[in-house]
Write a protein that holds these residues in place. Structure first.
Motif, mmCIF file in Angstrom:
data_model
loop_
_atom_site.group_PDB
_atom_site.id
_atom_site.type_symbol
_atom_site.label_atom_id
_atom_site.label_comp_id
_atom_site.label_asym_id
_atom_site.label_seq_id
_atom_site.Cartn_x
_atom_site.Cartn_y
_atom_site.Cartn_z
ATOM 1 N N TYR A 140 -13.288 -5.497 0.808
ATOM 2 C CA TYR A 140 -11.868 -5.758 1.008
ATOM 3 C C TYR A 140 -11.559 -5.722 2.502
ATOM 4 N N ALA A 141 -10.583 -6.504 2.897
ATOM 5 C CA ALA A 141 -10.135 -6.504 4.290
ATOM 6 C C ALA A 141 -8.659 -6.116 4.322
ATOM 7 N N LYS A 142 -8.276 -5.264 5.257
ATOM 8 C CA LYS A 142 -6.870 -4.854 5.380
ATOM 9 C C LYS A 142 -6.124 -5.930 6.166
ATOM 10 N N PHE A 143 -5.255 -6.667 5.475
ATOM 11 C CA PHE A 143 -4.527 -7.761 6.122
ATOM 12 C C PHE A 143 -3.204 -7.288 6.713
ATOM 13 N N ALA A 144 -2.728 -6.118 6.283
ATOM 14 C CA ALA A 144 -1.475 -5.572 6.811
ATOM 15 C C ALA A 144 -1.769 -4.774 8.081
ATOM 16 N N PRO A 145 -0.742 -4.491 8.876
ATOM 17 C CA PRO A 145 -0.957 -3.664 10.078
ATOM 18 C C PRO A 145 -1.620 -2.348 9.723
ATOM 19 N N ALA A 146 -2.418 -1.817 10.626
ATOM 20 C CA ALA A 146 -3.230 -0.626 10.358
ATOM 21 C C ALA A 146 -2.433 0.554 9.795
ATOM 22 N N PRO A 147 -1.234 0.875 10.310
ATOM 23 C CA PRO A 147 -0.518 2.063 9.786
ATOM 24 C C PRO A 147 0.158 1.827 8.434
ATOM 25 N N SER A 148 0.152 0.586 7.926
ATOM 26 C CA SER A 148 0.897 0.264 6.712
ATOM 27 C C SER A 148 0.322 0.973 5.490
ATOM 28 N N THR A 149 1.208 1.314 4.554
ATOM 29 C CA THR A 149 0.804 1.938 3.296
ATOM 30 C C THR A 149 1.517 1.239 2.141
ATOM 31 N N ILE A 150 0.986 1.424 0.921
ATOM 32 C CA ILE A 150 1.657 0.930 -0.274
ATOM 33 C C ILE A 150 1.804 2.080 -1.257
ATOM 34 N N LYS A 151 2.850 2.003 -2.094
ATOM 35 C CA LYS A 151 3.110 3.062 -3.071
ATOM 36 C C LYS A 151 3.442 2.421 -4.409
ATOM 37 N N ASP A 165 5.572 -1.734 5.354
ATOM 38 C CA ASP A 165 5.803 -2.819 6.317
ATOM 39 C C ASP A 165 5.735 -4.151 5.583
ATOM 40 N N PRO A 166 6.293 -5.216 6.143
ATOM 41 C CA PRO A 166 6.178 -6.538 5.499
ATOM 42 C C PRO A 166 4.707 -6.889 5.301
ATOM 43 N N SER A 167 4.289 -6.998 4.034
ATOM 44 C CA SER A 167 2.864 -7.179 3.752
ATOM 45 C C SER A 167 2.567 -8.261 2.732
#
Length: 225
Positions: A140-151, A165-167
């Motif tokens: 997997y590759a993180k396409f969102a900014p590094a500090p971004s999180t999802i819940k 963040d907008p992801s």
């Protein structure tokens, strides 16, 4: 298969043509344009393919096509309708294992090119193996900014996923995101901050920790050089 030579100096280009005519170098075309004027559509990318010491090939990748040749230059099969564009041909990477070549590019899903006979080839999309709970064993590759999180809003069934963040984008529908080692299939994107998805495994529970003091988490002040 003709070789490709690029030489803008007329005298040197004429010399190359003489060498070709006398058989000193491989037959081919001499392009006298500046290399800056050569477009990706004009070029074919070549890779070596060695099945064994007696069966060696040269694979020629061009826009939407793969042509195979033996070490003697004899055609040995081809495939049309390939997903790569001229730009992809120059950017894609590959690795060979036995009778198989794994081909990757950022523009499309990885492909598996397999030699099925002496002059026959098959191309198919790469499928990841499945691990515990049906999790796909794929990178997997993180396409969102590094500090971004999802819940996620829950652990099973359809869950709402909120990003810090907008992801999210419309193209993410039916794609997978990874959360705490589990996978969630995106079924609907509401806006860049919110989407709905279906977890492929039971998501781990969230834990709320109450602290009597924040002293253990205090960050010391930076020191000057």
């Amino acid at each position: 298969m003709a070789a490709y030579y690029n030489e803008f100096d007329p005298g040197a280009a004429a010399w190359l043509r003489e060498l070709i005519a006398e058989g000193h170098i491989a037959p081919g075309d001499v392009d006298t344009r500046s290399i800056a004027d050569v477009q990706p559509d004009d070029l074919t990318r070549l890779i070596e393919f060695t099945f064994n010491i007696d069966q060696q090939y040269l694979l020629a990748f061009s826009a939407g096509r793969m042509d195979a040749f033996t070490a003697d230059g004899v055609p040995a099969g081809s495939i049309d309708g390939c997903p790569w564009t001229p730009t992809d041909v120059q950017a894609m990477t590959w690795v060979q294992s036995g009778d198989t070549v794994f081909i990757a590019c950022r523009s499309w899903r990885p492909r598996v090119l397999t030699r099925t006979d002496v002059a026959a080839w098959a191309l198919e999309a790469w499928e990841a193996d499945k691990g515990v709970g049906g999790a796909l064993l794929q990178p997997y590759a993180k396409f969102a900014p590094a500090p971004s999180t999802i819940k996620p809003s829950g652990r099973v069934g359809y869950v709402n996923i909120v990003a810090s963040d907008p992801s999210f984008a419309a193209g993410h529908v039916w794609q997978m995101v990874r959360y705490a080692g589990c996978e969630i299939v995106i079924t609907e994107v509401h806006n860049p901050w919110s989407a709905t998805g279906m977890p492929m495994q039971v998501l781990p529970p969230s834990v709320r920790i109450a602290l009597n003091t924040v002293a253990p988490f205090r960050v010391p002040a930076p020191t000057c050089c």
